[in-house]
Scaffold this motif. Structure first.
Motif, mmCIF file in Angstrom:
data_model
loop_
_atom_site.group_PDB
_atom_site.id
_atom_site.type_symbol
_atom_site.label_atom_id
_atom_site.label_comp_id
_atom_site.label_asym_id
_atom_site.label_seq_id
_atom_site.Cartn_x
_atom_site.Cartn_y
_atom_site.Cartn_z
ATOM 1 N N TYR A 35 0.845 -1.183 0.000
ATOM 2 C CA TYR A 35 0.000 0.000 0.000
ATOM 3 C C TYR A 35 0.889 1.245 0.000
ATOM 4 O O TYR A 35 2.026 1.215 0.476
ATOM 5 N N GLN A 37 0.430 5.262 1.516
ATOM 6 C CA GLN A 37 -0.425 6.053 2.381
ATOM 7 C C GLN A 37 -0.060 7.514 2.234
ATOM 8 O O GLN A 37 1.091 7.910 2.470
ATOM 9 N N GLY A 40 -4.965 12.273 3.856
ATOM 10 C CA GLY A 40 -6.295 12.492 3.302
ATOM 11 C C GLY A 40 -6.767 11.450 2.315
ATOM 12 O O GLY A 40 -7.924 11.475 1.895
ATOM 13 N N LEU A 41 -5.875 10.531 1.954
ATOM 14 C CA LEU A 41 -6.246 9.518 0.957
ATOM 15 C C LEU A 41 -6.295 8.113 1.542
ATOM 16 O O LEU A 41 -6.654 7.160 0.840
ATOM 17 N N GLY A 42 -5.928 7.966 2.778
ATOM 18 C CA GLY A 42 -5.962 6.648 3.393
ATOM 19 C C GLY A 42 -4.902 5.725 2.819
ATOM 20 O O GLY A 42 -3.870 6.166 2.314
ATOM 21 N N LEU A 43 -5.176 4.443 2.882
ATOM 22 C CA LEU A 43 -4.271 3.432 2.341
ATOM 23 C C LEU A 43 -4.803 2.984 0.986
ATOM 24 O O LEU A 43 -5.964 2.582 0.872
ATOM 25 N N LEU A 45 -4.183 0.414 -2.283
ATOM 26 C CA LEU A 45 -3.501 -0.821 -2.639
ATOM 27 C C LEU A 45 -2.782 -0.681 -3.974
ATOM 28 O O LEU A 45 -3.388 -0.302 -4.977
ATOM 29 N N PHE B 87 -9.252 3.474 10.790
ATOM 30 C CA PHE B 87 -9.659 3.182 9.421
ATOM 31 C C PHE B 87 -10.674 2.044 9.414
ATOM 32 O O PHE B 87 -10.464 1.025 10.068
ATOM 33 N N PHE B 101 -9.590 0.383 1.977
ATOM 34 C CA PHE B 101 -9.617 1.113 3.234
ATOM 35 C C PHE B 101 -10.341 2.444 3.065
ATOM 36 O O PHE B 101 -10.287 3.068 2.010
ATOM 37 N N GLY B 102 -11.013 2.870 4.136
ATOM 38 C CA GLY B 102 -11.549 4.213 4.165
ATOM 39 C C GLY B 102 -10.416 5.222 4.293
ATOM 40 O O GLY B 102 -9.255 4.856 4.472
ATOM 41 N N THR B 103 -10.762 6.482 4.213
ATOM 42 C CA THR B 103 -9.747 7.542 4.246
ATOM 43 C C THR B 103 -9.254 7.830 5.662
ATOM 44 O O THR B 103 -8.285 8.557 5.832
ATOM 45 N N GLY B 104 -9.908 7.276 6.660
ATOM 46 C CA GLY B 104 -9.403 7.389 8.020
ATOM 47 C C GLY B 104 -10.000 8.552 8.799
ATOM 48 O O GLY B 104 -10.329 9.601 8.240
#
Lengths: 120, 111
Positions: A35, A37, A40-43, A45, B87, B101-104
């Motif tokens: 991933y 990271q 603001g965009l999260g993880l 894949l 998350f 995954f969500g953006t957190g």
């Protein structure tokens, strides 16, 4: 304890360089993931592998390739690094999920500490 | 495609209860996971809901409603160490072994 290790915590490379990020897990997991990271965009894949020599593209594979020659090791390769690949890279591993979907087995991914890559 | 929406930030007082919501849009659904990530650390698994209802693990609980495409993580008796990003995540319908995954949600616990 499951342990997922990554080759570097911090890495600085120049534009156009070939970059190798390596991940090793010690729990005999079939699945391994890469991933990135970003705030603001999260993880997101990049690639994953469900067996030795097997790989599938994730959501953002462009500019990346992977290699899995041994079950415990999954490498991410940036063929020609660019500044927009500056990011935190996280490796994860897991068992294949059970179709029963029982909590804690197969649905849990174990993450490495991450590699913060800066491309200048 | 698959998307999971979370609030970007939540602030709560030490000792209180906080709920972090996650709404999802998927073409197929297998369940919802939650992960915690402290600043500079790796995400760690908290819980997984395959079925509707509440799953409790100590101070943390997670809830899922498939009919509402909604889940939440509930943190009780908040402690300063709970300050972290949380998350939600769901296996992809197109390939069960992949996870989106969500953006957190960044949780800040204040004294």
């Amino acid at each position: 304890d499951v342990k997922v290790t990554q080759s570097s915590r911090y890495l600085v490379k120049r534009t156009g360089e070939k970059v190798f990020l390596e991940c090793v897990q010690d729990m005999d997991h079939e699945n391994m993931f890469w991933y990135r990271q970003d705030p603001g965009l999260g993880l997101r894949l990049i690639y994953f592998s469900y067996d030795v020599k097997m790989k599938e593209k994730g959501d953002i594979p462009e500019g990346y390739s992977v290699s899995r020659e041994k079950k415990e090791r999954f490498s991410l390769i940036l063929e020609s690094a660019s500044t927009n690949q500056t990011s935190m890279y996280l490796c994860a591993s897991s068992f294949p999920p059970l179709t029963s979907g029982r909590a804690g087995y197969g649905n849990e991914q174990f993450f490495g500490p991450g590699t913060r890559l800066t491309v200048l | 495609g698959q998307s999971l929406e979370q609030p970007s930030e939540v602030t709560a007082v030490e000792g209180a209860i906080v709920q972090i919501n996650c709404t999802y849009q998927t073409s197929g659904f297998y369940g919802l996971s939650w992960y915690q990530q402290h600043d500079g650390g790796a995400p760690t698994f908290l819980s997984y809901n395959a079925l509707d209802g509440l799953e409790e693990t100590g101070r943390f609980s997670s809830f899922l409603s498939r009919s509402d495409s909604y889940g939440y993580l509930l943190l009780q008796e908040l402690q300063m160490k709970d300050s972290a990003s949380y998350f939600c995540a769901a296996p992809n319908s197109g390939g069960y072994q992949k996870v989106t995954f969500g953006t957190g949600t960044k949780l800040q616990v204040i004294p």
